[in-house]
Design a protein around this motif. Structure first.
Motif, PDB file in Angstrom:
ATOM      1  N   CYS A 182      88.811  89.538 128.566  1.00 42.24           N
ATOM      2  CA  CYS A 182      90.169  89.788 128.012  1.00 42.24           C
ATOM      3  C   CYS A 182      91.050  90.567 128.864  1.00 42.24           C
ATOM      4  O   CYS A 182      92.295  90.270 129.016  1.00 42.24           O
ATOM      5  CB  CYS A 182      90.063  90.386 126.651  1.00 42.24           C
ATOM      6  N   ARG A 199     100.081  82.422 125.082  1.00 44.78           N
ATOM      7  CA  ARG A 199      98.742  81.862 124.316  1.00 44.78           C
ATOM      8  C   ARG A 199      97.437  81.791 124.955  1.00 44.78           C
ATOM      9  O   ARG A 199      96.544  82.116 123.996  1.00 44.78           O
ATOM     10  CB  ARG A 199      99.378  80.463 124.174  1.00 44.78           C
ATOM     11  N   ILE A 229      96.152  85.392 123.851  1.00 44.41           N
ATOM     12  CA  ILE A 229      95.660  85.457 122.354  1.00 44.41           C
ATOM     13  C   ILE A 229      94.508  84.536 122.340  1.00 44.41           C
ATOM     14  O   ILE A 229      93.519  84.814 121.523  1.00 44.41           O
ATOM     15  CB  ILE A 229      97.008  84.582 121.477  1.00 44.41           C
ATOM     16  N   ALA A 276     101.472  95.213 121.350  1.00 43.16           N
ATOM     17  CA  ALA A 276     100.702  93.924 120.573  1.00 43.16           C
ATOM     18  C   ALA A 276      99.296  93.740 121.283  1.00 43.16           C
ATOM     19  O   ALA A 276      98.514  93.113 120.563  1.00 43.16           O
ATOM     20  CB  ALA A 276     101.820  92.689 121.183  1.00 43.16           C
ATOM     21  N   HIS A 277      99.313  93.842 122.495  1.00 53.57           N
ATOM     22  CA  HIS A 277      97.929  94.007 123.129  1.00 53.57           C
ATOM     23  C   HIS A 277      96.795  94.913 122.664  1.00 53.57           C
ATOM     24  O   HIS A 277      95.861  94.414 122.468  1.00 53.57           O
ATOM     25  CB  HIS A 277      98.027  94.162 124.551  1.00 53.57           C
ATOM     26  N   THR A 287      89.980  93.011 117.375  1.00 50.82           N
ATOM     27  CA  THR A 287      88.763  92.153 118.067  1.00 50.82           C
ATOM     28  C   THR A 287      87.687  92.807 118.309  1.00 50.82           C
ATOM     29  O   THR A 287      86.693  92.483 117.721  1.00 50.82           O
ATOM     30  CB  THR A 287      89.238  91.745 119.338  1.00 50.82           C
ATOM     31  N   TYR A 290      86.708  87.544 119.611  1.00 50.83           N
ATOM     32  CA  TYR A 290      86.761  87.848 118.351  1.00 50.83           C
ATOM     33  C   TYR A 290      85.466  87.154 117.610  1.00 50.83           C
ATOM     34  O   TYR A 290      84.717  87.621 116.928  1.00 50.83           O
ATOM     35  CB  TYR A 290      87.742  87.763 117.361  1.00 50.83           C
ATOM     36  N   CYS A 307      94.671  89.040 130.756  1.00 54.85           N
ATOM     37  CA  CYS A 307      95.771  89.923 130.530  1.00 54.85           C
ATOM     38  C   CYS A 307      96.277  90.285 132.027  1.00 54.85           C
ATOM     39  O   CYS A 307      97.500  89.994 132.035  1.00 54.85           O
ATOM     40  CB  CYS A 307      95.739  91.300 129.965  1.00 54.85           C
ATOM     41  N   PHE A 312      91.370  86.610 123.248  1.00 57.20           N
ATOM     42  CA  PHE A 312      90.792  87.584 121.993  1.00 57.20           C
ATOM     43  C   PHE A 312      90.287  86.736 121.020  1.00 57.20           C
ATOM     44  O   PHE A 312      89.306  87.180 120.272  1.00 57.20           O
ATOM     45  CB  PHE A 312      92.304  88.339 121.765  1.00 57.20           C
ATOM     46  N   ALA A 313      90.946  85.779 120.709  1.00 57.88           N
ATOM     47  CA  ALA A 313      90.008  84.977 119.429  1.00 57.88           C
ATOM     48  C   ALA A 313      89.024  84.238 119.763  1.00 57.88           C
ATOM     49  O   ALA A 313      87.931  84.735 118.938  1.00 57.88           O
ATOM     50  CB  ALA A 313      91.218  83.596 119.284  1.00 57.88           C
ATOM     51  N   LEU A 370      95.718  93.399 119.130  1.00 63.31           N
ATOM     52  CA  LEU A 370      94.564  92.245 119.584  1.00 63.31           C
ATOM     53  C   LEU A 370      93.291  93.140 120.110  1.00 63.31           C
ATOM     54  O   LEU A 370      92.368  92.851 119.401  1.00 63.31           O
ATOM     55  CB  LEU A 370      95.166  91.613 120.795  1.00 63.31           C
TER      56      LEU A 370
END
Length: 536
Positions: A514, A470, A473, A336-337, A344, A480, A518, A476-477, A340
């Motif tokens: 990021c 969260r 995420i 999942a990482h 991104t 992005y 993490c 990364f958002a 992202l």
């Protein structure tokens, strides 16, 4: 799960990653030279059509048997008759492979397009690829023995030698011979690969192999019976081999369609984009998938395809099942990482990467657009690989048949999606997006199976365990948005390193933010992984 199995599994994963890292780094440099020596047409024929021919022979001959025999619990100190029955099954890929290789090569030659078949030494190259497949299959019984003995160092040595030999031979023939021998160069490299595997395995096991199945006497209800195969493993092998037909089409469906629908030049672009796009997948995810299959097969199943009991004698679910659930969830969380990370940072920087990697004559093929689609394809391959490894390790023959029916449905969806995207103007990249949809459906199916498997045994397996926090995420958002702003701000400059240095600096800073996020928010995950690695 025994401590020995856990330690061997981690050692297997790290050894395979190192093998892939070394072999891919070595072949990456040679491939950079190969794509400059070979034309897109030649590269497309070798890397799409010939590779498809080879993978079809190998997949249909050995995949089902290889996966089934990973469940074998037979060890050297057990009865000789049981060992012989299992060894007889390991010969099936050879017995299947010889006729399959000849038939597949004949069918391919018969239906090859005129532009493909008219290339110099085409028929000779096809024959050499068929022989290369047979050479590789001759080492399969020893490969299976090494896997079941957890001697992954043998496989690492064999594949390392084979990859280097293949690349060197192909490069030398391309460099020293005239252009008309280009297809033969790739074929000679592949034959060298198969021969190198066989020689190394035979050297390690001192030629201790008999290619003729033995008749074995076994005792059943106080009666002596003569047989050649372990019945349970044979039935499981048959079920998995039957499923391989559908699975192979879904796995290689994009190559099937590209080889039939696209001109040779675009096939070359597709091939080089696939090689570069899946580089990370082959270095990291393929070893994880293979060692996961080995780990789940040995810890959750035996030679019998029957499911284990839901509870232990004390009424508590098995510790091995709890650990397996945790391992699977952790792997999905890591992937999942990756999703992202690629979504991104992939699109804003791909144009710079393609300028560096692709030779000028490949810039006008479908390669750049296909590489963009790999942003979604790579993480989906990772999710699908580990979940299907779990499914293949724990499913019964009836569950395999049920999955095969659904995979037929998925294949129809894939073909329809590929056709629709082609009509919408996506070209060859539409095949990759169709494959992403196909992989997503397979992920959902295997996820549902895993949830039911653990649920029946009273072990928790939740989707939330595979979702990053969260804060991660959010980081990364934010990245992005920042990288898209930077991408837009510098899009008027040439897609090269110096003109785009400020855009690259923005990306490096965002990646750093990021990664720090993490590490800080996923300390528990990293601590658990570090503890496992220290047990080696």
């Amino acid at each position: 799960m025994s401590v020995k199995l856990e330690q061997s599994t981690i050692a297997n994963a790290s050894s395979l990653v190192l093998l892939q890292l070394f072999s891919r780094a070595f072949t990456f440099g040679l491939n950079q030279a190969l794509v400059r020596l070979a034309t897109p047409q030649t590269f497309g024929t070798a890397a799409v059509q010939f590779e498809l021919l080879l993978s079809t022979i190998l997949f249909l001959s050995r995949e089902g048997v290889r996966n089934a025999l990973l469940r074998s619990s037979v060890e050297g100190k057990k009865k000789h008759s049981n060992v012989a029955l299992v060894e007889n099954i390991s010969l099936i890929p050879i017995l299947l492979g010889v006729p399959i290789s000849g038939l597949t090569a004949l069918v391919y030659v018969q239906f090859a397009s005129p532009s493909t078949a008219s290339q110099p030494h085409f028929h000779l190259s096809v024959a050499v690829y068929a022989i290369a497949a047979i050479l590789e299959l001759l080492s399969e019984p020893l490969y299976i023995r090494a896997q079941n003995e957890l001697r992954l160092n043998v496989r690492v040595r064999a594949e390392g030698v084979a990859v280097v030999s293949k690349s060197v031979v192909a490069f030398l023939v391309l460099a020293l011979a005239s252009g008309e021998w280009a297809l033969v160069a790739f074929a000679a490299g592949q034959a060298t690969y198969g021969l190198s595997l066989l020689v190394v395995f035979l050297g390690v096991y001192k030629g201790d192999i008999n290619y003729v199945p033995k008749r074995v006497q076994t005792e059943l209800h106080d009666n002596l019976t003569t047989s050649y195969f372990d019945t349970d493993l044979l039935n499981l092998s048959i079920a998995m081999t039957g499923q391989s037909v559908v699975k192979h089409f879904l796995t290689e469906g994009d190559k099937f369609l590209v080889s039939r629908l696209s001109p040779l030049e675009d096939q070359g672009g597709y091939a080089i984009a696939s090689n570069y796009g899946s580089l990370v997948a082959r270095i990291i995810f393929q070893p994880i998938e293979e060692t996961s299959r080995l780990y789940f097969s040995k810890s959750l199943s035996s030679s019998s395809p029957k499911k284990p009991e839901k509870k232990g004698e004390d009424g508590v679910n098995s510790g091995s099942e709890q650990i397996a659930s945790k391992v699977l969830s952790s792997l999905l969380l890591l992937f999942a990482h990756l999703l992202l990370l690629l979504v991104t940072f992939g699109p804003p920087y791909l144009s710079i990467a393609t300028t560096l990697l692709l030779p000028p004559r490949f810039q006008n093929t479908s390669a750049p657009s296909i590489l963009r689609s790999y942003v979604f394809y790579i993480p989906m391959m990772a999710f699908n690989g580990v979940l299907e490894a779990f499914f293949a390790s724990t499913s019964t023959p009836s569950e395999l048949k049920h999955q095969s029916r659904w995979m037929m449905v998925f294949s129809i969806v894939f073909v329809f999606a590929a056709y629709l995207l082609n009509q919408l103007g996506f070209g060859d990249s539409g095949l990759v997006y169709a494959n992403v949809l196909n992989l997503f459906l397979r992920v959902v199916y295997c996820w549902s199976f895993a949830r039911g498997y653990f649920g029946e045994r009273g072990v928790g397996f939740r989707l939330s365990a595979a979702v990053p926090p969260r804060g991660v995420i959010g980081a990364f958002a934010w990245s992005y948005l920042v990288t898209r702003w930077s991408w837009k701000a510098y899009e008027h400059l040439p897609p090269k390193v110096l003109p785009q240095r400020n855009h690259i600096a923005v990306g490096i800073a965002c990646v750093g933010i990021c990664l720090v996020t993490c590490v800080l928010l996923e300390r528990k995950l990293w601590r658990e992984l570090a503890q496992v690695l220290r047990r080696r």
